[in-house]
Enzyme design. Structure first.
Site, PDB file in Angstrom:
ATOM      1  N   ASP A 177     -25.302 -24.346   8.000  1.00 20.19           N
ATOM      2  CA  ASP A 177     -24.764 -23.659   9.088  1.00 20.19           C
ATOM      3  C   ASP A 177     -24.694 -24.547  10.195  1.00 20.19           C
ATOM      4  O   ASP A 177     -24.192 -24.092  11.455  1.00 20.19           O
ATOM      5  CB  ASP A 177     -25.974 -22.559   9.311  1.00 20.19           C
ATOM      6  CG  ASP A 177     -27.364 -23.012   9.988  1.00 20.19           C
ATOM      7  OD1 ASP A 177     -27.492 -24.205   9.754  1.00 20.19           O
ATOM      8  OD2 ASP A 177     -28.271 -22.359  10.343  1.00 20.19           O
TER       9      ASP A 177
ATOM     10  N   SER B  78     -33.557 -25.018   7.052  1.00 20.49           N
ATOM     11  CA  SER B  78     -32.529 -25.641   7.653  1.00 20.49           C
ATOM     12  C   SER B  78     -32.454 -26.984   7.498  1.00 20.49           C
ATOM     13  O   SER B  78     -32.635 -27.666   6.254  1.00 20.49           O
ATOM     14  CB  SER B  78     -32.528 -25.323   8.986  1.00 20.49           C
ATOM     15  OG  SER B  78     -31.165 -25.753   9.654  1.00 20.49           O
TER      16      SER B  78
END
Length: 444
Positions: free
Chosen positions: A245, A102
């Protein structure tokens, strides 16, 4: 059962150190593959990744693990995490894997798993996989070993999907958008989707080299984007993180707009159009009290969960809500996606901007946030939150904030950190109580 591998968002750590070694990645493939071998059909797993150097190693190891227990592997290359969730469902796969850490630096990596429905795995599924990790792998006979292949149209499929979430009667013609892709998974798909919808696109963070992902760019380091938006005279800036995301937005004046403000805008807009479900939105304990008060003023609720987008999604599903997310910019719009999707959320923001016919600085700042301070304290081991000194500091802080603010203390699920957050009417008091707890944790 105590978790050994899974945290709040899959498995994550520094590469070539447990649990982010090739050996463990192979074992995760074997365990997850065995867990999802159901029925007599030919089983399939979709594997995507971001742009970090170790992705090659982790991908190869996981392919070895999955194929050894009889699963076929479909590699889709560097794509956003929500693309993996989408492709897992649309390709009728039994399992989806995103190899990404991430927003973390390139030296870290992680493994996120999705079930055949495109949702992140439940606690029960993760615990079953943990059990299998402690047992010998369930290897298949030579004739049943899986195959692997790469498909080349995964990014095109995702771009088409993302564009389909934008109102078909609108266009982005005449809108100048700066997009920072963090040298990560969305470096091709985000600029392409925006351009195809008509925007004048200025791209940043679109030259990944394996080690520059999230390096002074993206949603966790928006300073360069802020400067570029002002320099270009752009209408808005969008910053994604390494696996796309989450997002942070910058208005035309260069001011940052966080996830709380974005959720407020989307929820209010959807409520006006009759699209909002569940009577409000779902957010975590970290979201600002200002958001809660803003929603209350519109007759909407804020339903809080523990930190982690998976818990937000669980609450959304149980409450029937279709908007949820985190202050950090994870925004889940369940009408379109089963997980946080930075590009899809950005397109909803841009739709509001086009419809509103007003500058981003007017449309995006929906409420005045209460003073809020978050600090992270790294610890070497043990359980600092269980010590007498830390407990005493927390109790004192809660007493001082009583009636005027709130306190959230938690252990990070992805790093050896204690996160200390406080908010309240008195900014000086907020700073004092956070510092007092951080000092106690450091001394523990």
């Amino acid at each position: 059962m105590t978790r050994k591998f899974f945290g709040t968002d899959g498995i994550r750590g520094r590469t070539n150190e447990p649990p982010m070694t090739a050996e463990i990645a192979q074992r995760v493939g074997q365990a997850a593959g065995a867990h999802f071998l159901r029925g007599d059909h030919r089983h399939r797993v979709v594997i995507g990744k971001d742009t970090r150097l170790s992705g090659y190693m982790m991908e190869t190891a996981m392919i070895s693990g999955f194929t050894s227990v009889g699963m076929d592997v479909v590699m889709v290359g560097p794509v956003p995490t929500p693309a993996v969730a989408l492709l897992t469902r649309s390709m009728r796969a039994d399992l989806g894997v995103m190899i990404s850490a991430s927003h973390n630096p390139y030296v870290d990596n992680g493994i996120k798993l999705f079930g055949p429905d495109g949702y992140k795995l439940s606690d029960e599924d993760e615990l079953e996989i943990e059990k299998l990790l402690e047992q010998p792998p369930l290897l298949v006979a030579a004739a049943a070993i899986g195959r692997s292949k790469k498909i080349e149209d995964a990014r095109g499929r995702y771009i088409h999907f993302a564009k389909s979430t934008f109102p078909e009667e609108l266009r982005l013609d005449g809108l100048k958008v700066v997009v920072d892709c963090a040298n990560g998974a969305a470096y091709e798909v985000a600029p392409s989707a925006l351009w195809e919808l008509g925007a004048d696109v200025v791209s940043m963070g679109v030259s990944p080299n394996g080690t520059n992902i999230n390096d002074r760019c993206g949603s966790t380091a928006p300073e360069a984007l802020q400067a570029r938006v002002v320099e270009e005279g752009a209408h808005i800036g969008i910053a994604l993180d390494g696996d796309a995301d989450r997002l942070i937005v910058v208005d035309e004046q260069g001011r940052i707009v966080d996830g709380d403000q974005l959720m407020a805008m989307i929820a209010a807009n959807w409520a006006e159009r009759g699209q909002l479900r569940g009577g409000g939105l779902v957010a975590t304990v970290m979201s600002n009290l200002g958001l809660e008060r803003y929603l209350k003023g519109k007759g909407l609720g804020l339903f809080r969960t523990q930190v982690g987008d998976r818990y937000v999604l669980e609450a959304m599903r149980s409450r029937g809500c279709n908007v949820g997310g985190e202050q950090s910019g994870h925004i889940i719009l369940s009408d379109y996606s089963t997980t946080g999707d930075g590009l899809v959320a950005a397109l909803q923001i841009l739709a509001c901007l086009v419809e509103g016919r007003a500058p981003a600085s007017e449309l995006l700042h929906r409420f005045d946030p209460l003073p809020q301070l978050l600090k992270n304290v790294r610890f070497g081991g043990g359980a600092p939150l269980e010590t007498a000194g830390v407990k005493s500091a927390i109790a004192s802080a809660e007493q001082r904030l009583q009636g005027t603010g709130r306190l959230v203390i938690r252990k990070s699920g992805t790093e050896p950190l204690i996160r200390v957050m406080a908010e309240g009417e008195d900014e000086a008091l907020v700073e004092e109580v956070v510092d007092s707890i951080c000092e106690a944790v450091s001394a523990a």
